[in-house]
Each structure stands twice: as structure tokens, then as C-alpha cells.
Design an enzyme around this catalytic site. Structure first.
Site, PDB file in Angstrom:
ATOM      1  N   THR A   1       0.873  -1.179   0.000  1.00  0.00           N
ATOM      2  CA  THR A   1       0.000   0.000   0.000  1.00  0.00           C
ATOM      3  C   THR A   1       0.907   1.225   0.000  1.00  0.00           C
ATOM      4  OG1 THR A   1      -1.675  -1.171   1.284  1.00  0.00           O
ATOM      5  CG2 THR A   1      -1.822   1.234   1.240  1.00  0.00           C
TER       6      THR A   1
ATOM      7  N   LYS B   1      -7.902   1.485  -3.003  1.00  0.00           N
ATOM      8  CA  LYS B   1      -7.594   1.075  -1.622  1.00  0.00           C
ATOM      9  C   LYS B   1      -7.772   2.257  -0.662  1.00  0.00           C
ATOM     10  CE  LYS B   1      -5.152  -0.973   1.782  1.00  0.00           C
ATOM     11  NZ  LYS B   1      -5.269  -2.222   2.443  1.00  0.00           N
TER      12      LYS B   1
ATOM     13  N   LYS C   1      -2.062   4.817   8.717  1.00  0.00           N
ATOM     14  CA  LYS C   1      -1.207   4.913   7.518  1.00  0.00           C
ATOM     15  C   LYS C   1      -2.071   5.191   6.286  1.00  0.00           C
ATOM     16  CE  LYS C   1       1.401   2.204   4.243  1.00  0.00           C
ATOM     17  NZ  LYS C   1       1.873   0.917   3.747  1.00  0.00           N
TER      18      LYS C   1
HETATM   19  P1  NAD Z   1       5.964  -5.967   7.372  1.00  0.00           P
HETATM   20  O1  NAD Z   1       6.702  -4.832   7.983  1.00  0.00           O
HETATM   21  O2  NAD Z   1       5.601  -7.147   8.207  1.00  0.00           O
HETATM   22  O3  NAD Z   1       6.753  -6.501   6.079  1.00  0.00           O
HETATM   23  C1  NAD Z   1       7.502  -5.702   5.218  1.00  0.00           C
HETATM   24  C2  NAD Z   1       8.790  -6.435   4.917  1.00  0.00           C
HETATM   25  O4  NAD Z   1       9.550  -5.724   3.941  1.00  0.00           O
HETATM   26  C3  NAD Z   1       9.711  -6.585   6.147  1.00  0.00           C
HETATM   27  O5  NAD Z   1       9.918  -7.964   6.409  1.00  0.00           O
HETATM   28  C4  NAD Z   1      10.997  -5.851   5.740  1.00  0.00           C
HETATM   29  O6  NAD Z   1      12.155  -6.488   6.241  1.00  0.00           O
HETATM   30  C5  NAD Z   1      10.907  -5.944   4.235  1.00  0.00           C
HETATM   31  N1  NAD Z   1      11.736  -4.955   3.538  1.00  0.00           N
HETATM   32  C6  NAD Z   1      11.823  -3.611   3.741  1.00  0.00           C
HETATM   33  N2  NAD Z   1      12.684  -3.056   2.882  1.00  0.00           N
HETATM   34  C7  NAD Z   1      13.152  -4.054   2.106  1.00  0.00           C
HETATM   35  C8  NAD Z   1      14.097  -4.128   1.046  1.00  0.00           C
HETATM   36  N3  NAD Z   1      14.736  -3.058   0.606  1.00  0.00           N
HETATM   37  N4  NAD Z   1      14.349  -5.331   0.485  1.00  0.00           N
HETATM   38  C9  NAD Z   1      13.725  -6.449   0.930  1.00  0.00           C
HETATM   39  N5  NAD Z   1      12.826  -6.445   1.946  1.00  0.00           N
HETATM   40  C10 NAD Z   1      12.561  -5.276   2.521  1.00  0.00           C
HETATM   41  O7  NAD Z   1       4.619  -5.312   6.744  1.00  0.00           O
HETATM   42  P2  NAD Z   1       3.278  -6.065   6.279  1.00  0.00           P
HETATM   43  O8  NAD Z   1       2.298  -6.071   7.394  1.00  0.00           O
HETATM   44  O9  NAD Z   1       3.661  -7.353   5.630  1.00  0.00           O
HETATM   45  O10 NAD Z   1       2.712  -5.037   5.208  1.00  0.00           O
HETATM   46  C11 NAD Z   1       3.274  -4.954   3.910  1.00  0.00           C
HETATM   47  C12 NAD Z   1       2.391  -4.033   3.079  1.00  0.00           C
HETATM   48  O11 NAD Z   1       1.053  -4.550   3.044  1.00  0.00           O
HETATM   49  C13 NAD Z   1       2.303  -2.611   3.618  1.00  0.00           C
HETATM   50  O12 NAD Z   1       2.351  -1.708   2.535  1.00  0.00           O
HETATM   51  C14 NAD Z   1       0.944  -2.591   4.308  1.00  0.00           C
HETATM   52  O13 NAD Z   1       0.361  -1.300   4.340  1.00  0.00           O
HETATM   53  C15 NAD Z   1       0.140  -3.534   3.436  1.00  0.00           C
HETATM   54  N6  NAD Z   1      -0.991  -4.181   4.103  1.00  0.00           N
HETATM   55  C16 NAD Z   1      -0.814  -4.771   5.320  1.00  0.00           C
HETATM   56  C17 NAD Z   1      -1.903  -5.382   5.942  1.00  0.00           C
HETATM   57  C18 NAD Z   1      -1.757  -6.052   7.289  1.00  0.00           C
HETATM   58  O14 NAD Z   1      -2.766  -6.396   7.893  1.00  0.00           O
HETATM   59  N7  NAD Z   1      -0.522  -6.277   7.773  1.00  0.00           N
HETATM   60  C19 NAD Z   1      -3.158  -5.373   5.318  1.00  0.00           C
HETATM   61  C20 NAD Z   1      -3.304  -4.796   4.063  1.00  0.00           C
HETATM   62  C21 NAD Z   1      -2.202  -4.192   3.465  1.00  0.00           C
END
Ligand code: NAD
Length: 304
Positions: free
Chosen positions: A104, A179, A254
Site C-alpha cells: 500500500t 484502496k 497509515k
Molecule cells: P511488514 O513490515 O511485516 O513486512 C515488510 C517487509 O519488507 C519486512 O519484512 C521488511 O524487512 C521488508 N523490507 C523492507 N525493505 C526491504 C528491502 N529493501 N528489500 C527487501 N525487503 C525489505 O509489513 P506487512 O504487514 O507485511 O505489510 C506490507 C504491506 O502490506 C504494507 O504496505 C501494508 O500497508 C500492506 N498491508 C498490510 C496489511 C496487514 O494487515 N498487515 C493489510 C493490508 C495491506
């Protein structure tokens, strides 16, 4: 060969294997795909390899060989780094590679990345999700997709492994737009439902009575009928579990910030969206970032 059979031949790269990306990649592996992944955190790579995926040492090693690269990263600046960095996706991937960004992020960055991808000869789709970690684990996410028809048609069989609803919302950035609009509406409706229950309490109207009437009358909406913010009427809602997420206040805030940024840049008038952002911000500042977003009812009850 059907498009689903063709998709099974794709070598997949997955960058960002956190709470969402981890289970999404796992479903691709379970479906029989070869998945090479990268994450900054070693424990996320260990989970990938334990499930049969292959770990890469950096973004470049994922991107060089892949036919389809999926990103699931925290925010727009991370997506920009991974795509535009010196050894990033745009620098090393094969022409014609499909990039699917499921993170997102802000609409402006999504559209800029799509333009850059096109210049480099890549297909690109923004495909943010709803459904949370449980949806990612169950493979039942909704994907809201922005990009051209070819990118959407190529991505669809891959997205169908991770999701139940795959919707083409229009051109580049329109997945992110959908979204943000949806989650702004969700926050406003949750605040509205919470205020109605608080007023009912003050007027001596039983919560269950309000639910029975409004959930079948003109006040019905998802925040009331499916995700009711008071315990009782909907047994599965987080209100019955001390507002454990669910969908956290931090995640909602966010998205509300991204919606307000998009509204400002596009000169759209969203006064309730702005107020919802301010209320969730104040609620978060009291230490509630990991509370489910329906917990705002408690804050609204005590606010003077
Ligand atoms: P998270 O923080 O658990 O996962 C993100 C991952 O990206 C981390 O493991 C981090 O180490 C990795 N990362 C960051 N920079 C990186 C790079 N340069 N190279 C490789 N890996 C890298 O977050 P999440 O909860 O998995 O959310 C991910 C996305 O999904 C976000 O944009 C969030 O808004 C969206 N989202 C999350 C949810 C939810 O319920 N968690 C629901 C809908 C949407």
C-alpha cells in the site's frame, strides 16, 4: 496452453516477506511455483527456505532471473529504492518482466513507478490488498489492480493463487486509489457506527436493539453488520476479544494519511476523511497503535 498453465511456467521473485508477503509467498510455493525471495530480515528468509522457496542475497539476485516480481513492502520510499536503486529491479531485470507491487503506497509514487517501468520495457501493476494477515494466510485476499490490460491479464492467474477477488480498477495507480478511497470510507463509517452506539448508551437504548434495527435498516454497513464495535451483536468482531487486531490503528492511520495526501494533491474535498485521520491520530498517540481500529469507540466515548 491456458493462461493459468502458462503462469505456472513463470519464475517468480518475491521482495518483502513480512507479515503479509511471507504467507503470500508460501501460497505460491504450495501451488507449485518456483519462488526466489529477498527480505532484509534473515528470519523471514529462513521461513521461505523451510517452505521450499529459494533465498536471494539481494534485490538484484531476485530480479535478474524472474519473469514476475512481486513486492510487498512497507511504503512508497521502500518501493522506489527496490525498483530504482543501483542494483535494483529496473537496472537488472529482463525486458518484458512483469512487476506487481502489492504494497500500500501513495498514488503519486505508484504512477511514477509505472511510467518508469514502461520506459524500461517492463509491465507493471499496482495491486494493493485488503484482507489482512488472515486473508494472506488463507489465500483469500482482495487485489485492487491498476495498470494496463496486458499487465492485468498476465498477473491475474498468479494473483488468483493468493486471493479470492481480483479486480481491475483502471490504469496505473488506480489500485492504490481504490484502496485509499475504500479505507477512508471504512474509517468514517466505523466512527459513525461508534457514535451511534455511544448515543444509544446515553439515551438508554439497548445496544442489541440498535443493532437489530439499524443492521436491517438504512444505517446498515460493513462496520455495523460484520465488524460491530460493541461486544455481543456480532460474536466474531474484535470488540469481543478486547479489540485485538484485526486491522490495527497503525495500519488504518497509515491509509488515512495516504488518503489525505492524495486528496491534497488532487484538490479533492474530504472533510470527514481529514477528521477521521485526526481522530485516529489522537487515538494512536494514547498508545493504541496495535489496538484494532474498531477500538476507537472507547476513545469517542470519553472525548470531551
Ligand atoms: P511488514 O513490515 O511485516 O513486512 C515488510 C517487509 O519488507 C519486512 O519484512 C521488511 O524487512 C521488508 N523490507 C523492507 N525493505 C526491504 C528491502 N529493501 N528489500 C527487501 N525487503 C525489505 O509489513 P506487512 O504487514 O507485511 O505489510 C506490507 C504491506 O502490506 C504494507 O504496505 C501494508 O500497508 C500492506 N498491508 C498490510 C496489511 C496487514 O494487515 N498487515 C493489510 C493490508 C495491506
Amino acid at each position: 496452453m491456458t493462461s493459468a498453465e502458462q503462469a505456472m511456467e513463470f519464475k517468480l521473485g518475491f521482495i518483502g516477506l513480512g507479515n503479509m508477503g511471507g504467507p503470500m509467498a508460501s501460497n505460491l510455493i504450495k501451488a507449485g511455483h518456483a519462488v526466489t525471495g529477498f527480505d532484509l530480515q534473515a528470519q523471514n528468509l529462513a521461513i521461505l527456505t523451510a517452505q521450499g522457496g529459494k533465498k536471494a542475497n539481494d534485490v538484484g539476485n531476485v530480479a535478474r532471473d524472474a519473469d514476475v516480481i512481486i513486492l510487498m513492502l512497507p511504503a512508497g520510499e521502500f518501493v522506489r529504492d527496490v525498483l530504482c536503486g543501483k542494483e535494483g529491479v529496473f537496472a537488472v531485470a529482463k525486458p518484458g518482466t512483469l512487476i506487481i507491487d502489492c504494497s500500500t503506497i501513495d498514488v503519486a509514487t505508484a504512477r511514477e513507478m509505472a511510467r518508469e517501468a514502461e520506459k524500461h520495457g517492463f509491465l507493471m501493476l499496482d495491486a494493493p490488498v485488503s484482507g489482512g494477515v488472515m486473508g494472506a494466510q488463507a489465500g483469500s485476499l482482495t487485489f485492487m489492480c491498476g495498470g494496463d490490460q496486458k499487465a492485468f491479464a498476465t498477473a491475474k492467474p498468479v494473483l488468483e493463487i493468493m486471493g479470492a477477488n481480483i479486480i481491475h480498477a483502471g490504469g496505473p495507480g488506480n489500485g492504490q486509489a481504490a484502496k485509499l478511497c475504500n479505507n477512508m470510507l471504512l474509517a468514517i463509517s466505523m466512527i459513525g457506527v461508534s457514535e451511534a452506539f455511544n448515543l444509544a448508551d446515553a439515551l438508554g437504548l439497548e445496544r442489541q436493539k440498535l443493532f437489530d434495527i439499524s443492521s436491517t435498516a438504512s444505517g446498515q454497513c460493513w462496520s455495523l453488520n460484520t465488524y460491530c464495535p460493541v461486544p455481543g451483536p456480532v460474536p466474531a468482531s474484535p470488540a469481543n476479544n478486547d479489540y485485538k487486531p484485526g486491522f490495527s490503528v497503525a495500519m488504518m492511520l497509515k491509509d488515512l494519511k495516504l488518503a489525505q495526501e492524495a486528496a491534497r494533491k488532487s484538490d479533492a474535498n474530504t472533510p470527514l476523511g481529514q477528521h477521521a485521520r485526526d481522530l485516529y491520530q489522537a487515538f494512536e498517540e494514547l498508545g493504541n497503535s496495535e489496538v484494532d481500529f474498531s477500538g476507537i469507540i472507547k476513545f469517542l466515548r470519553t472525548k470531551k
